[in-house]
Design an enzyme around this catalytic site. Sequence first.
Site, PDB file in Angstrom:
ATOM      1  N   SER A 275      12.254  -0.606  -4.063  1.00  0.00           N
ATOM      2  CA  SER A 275      12.543   0.794  -3.776  1.00  0.00           C
ATOM      3  C   SER A 275      14.019   1.097  -4.035  1.00  0.00           C
ATOM      4  O   SER A 275      14.508   0.880  -5.144  1.00  0.00           O
ATOM      5  CB  SER A 275      12.117   1.124  -2.338  1.00  0.00           C
ATOM      6  OG  SER A 275      12.111   2.510  -2.124  1.00  0.00           O
ATOM      7  N   ASP A 368       1.629   4.942  -6.395  1.00  0.00           N
ATOM      8  CA  ASP A 368       2.841   5.064  -5.585  1.00  0.00           C
ATOM      9  C   ASP A 368       3.064   6.538  -5.248  1.00  0.00           C
ATOM     10  O   ASP A 368       3.301   7.364  -6.131  1.00  0.00           O
ATOM     11  CB  ASP A 368       4.033   4.511  -6.373  1.00  0.00           C
ATOM     12  CG  ASP A 368       5.290   4.349  -5.518  1.00  0.00           C
ATOM     13  OD1 ASP A 368       5.430   5.075  -4.511  1.00  0.00           O
ATOM     14  OD2 ASP A 368       6.121   3.498  -5.859  1.00  0.00           O
ATOM     15  N   HIS A 403       3.328   1.857  -2.997  1.00  0.00           N
ATOM     16  CA  HIS A 403       4.770   1.623  -3.099  1.00  0.00           C
ATOM     17  C   HIS A 403       5.185   0.275  -2.522  1.00  0.00           C
ATOM     18  O   HIS A 403       5.994  -0.438  -3.118  1.00  0.00           O
ATOM     19  CB  HIS A 403       5.504   2.749  -2.360  1.00  0.00           C
ATOM     20  CG  HIS A 403       6.992   2.697  -2.483  1.00  0.00           C
ATOM     21  ND1 HIS A 403       7.653   3.053  -3.643  1.00  0.00           N
ATOM     22  CD2 HIS A 403       7.961   2.342  -1.595  1.00  0.00           C
ATOM     23  CE1 HIS A 403       8.961   2.935  -3.464  1.00  0.00           C
ATOM     24  NE2 HIS A 403       9.170   2.493  -2.229  1.00  0.00           N
TER      25      HIS A 403
END
Length: 469
Positions: A275, A368, A403
């Site tokens: 991330s 995601d 994600h």
Amino acid sequence: MRVGMFMNGARILLYPRFVAGLNNYKRLITTMAGKGSCPLITMQPSRGLIDEKFQITVKNLLPGQAVTLHSLTQSEDSDFWEAFGHYVSDGKGTVKVAEDVSLGGSYDGLEPMGLLWSMKPVPGSRPGLRFRKKDVCTPVVVRIAVYTGHIGDGFTEASALARAVTERSYMAPGVCRTDIRQGGVRGTLFVPPGPGPFPAVLDMWGGGGGLVEYRSALLASHGYASLALEYLSHSEGQNAWASQSLEEQYFETAFTILKDHPRVASDRMALLGLSFGSSIALRLTVYSKVVNPRCLVCISGSHVQLVGNSISNSFHEFNMNINGMTRTDDNNNLIWRNLILPIPTEANRKVQVGRIKCPLLLIVGEDDQNWPTAESAEDMEKMMEAAGNRHLLTTLSYPGAGHLIEPPYSPHARASNFMLFPQRTKVSLLWGGETKAHSYAQEDSWQKILMFLEEHLYVSPNGVPLSKL
């Protein structure tokens, strides 16, 4: 009404539903006793690393018997997580989870590790939970039980035919864990057993903040010195420190600390980010004169950010855009993937990945909902193609994955609570992903991350192994 019974002279009060289950259990045991055996669960290995598969076998059942296998663990926050699968024993009264299909439950099909990756909080749990191991020095303890029939609830009240326990660890025996408080840097260093020197990984998690150790502990268990870096603090009153830790110098200092460690091979360093950690890793690789990794792994990240400005300013600009550009789903979970869409065309709004000179592994979840990783990966590929360094890029793209692509068999959280910085406001974020597809992505990507690191950190450019794993 409660029913009383005597056992070894002591009177025990039982509820009718429990009595019925007990009577069924007695009848089944009586039948099996006539055969000279009782159900037995075996697990091989009973102890192992969290990314190591185990085999569960139930023996001494009746032929063709319907049973439910149930797993249960308690998190360090005292929340219970469970999974279960429905099976039918073979002609010998045996169920082998590695070979037999689950006919239903929290997973179905042939899933040897389904009792781990399909775990969810038990009904009635607090909302917004995500399973994360905090103390990596202790194992995750999972209790496995087998019940007669195909059931989906009431496990605490039903009588188990047999039980077993397995321990799954992130940190292998001999791995050394050291707190790092040096040059303003905060983190935890994990070093494999032995004299080294070992290839090393600077491990950076995302914008949720805090110190997350379990991936680094697992990397060290596979032969890599790994520094789990904290750069956003969960502690109260540390906003000033958090701002300082988002400057390039902070990450350069962390890289240098790792590089200078006596048991680290200074010429075999990698960056790994998830991330926002991926955004930082890309930025450092392209623009820093101090950080010079041999290779780079980016999970669920993007190259879109302010360039020519500090990391801190990029982070704060993102926070400023949240209120005006955030969507929500039907459960009021926040969806952030549109915050940086469409992918900008301006050179000063994305890292110039065409300047990357080391191998890059991108890992993308196609569902995601937190970050536009698929769109970012596509744009990065075009930029690297135009710059002539496309051959350095490997992209792993997983349909149905969200994600939070973590080490294998970690329970999937489609949405969970999240702390916004610097406001320290708790929200619920939608990460995306379908449980089974996401689990496959976690298992496959982890194996390929380890292969990628081995190829570029343990093997010289001429293909000669530098040292043994």
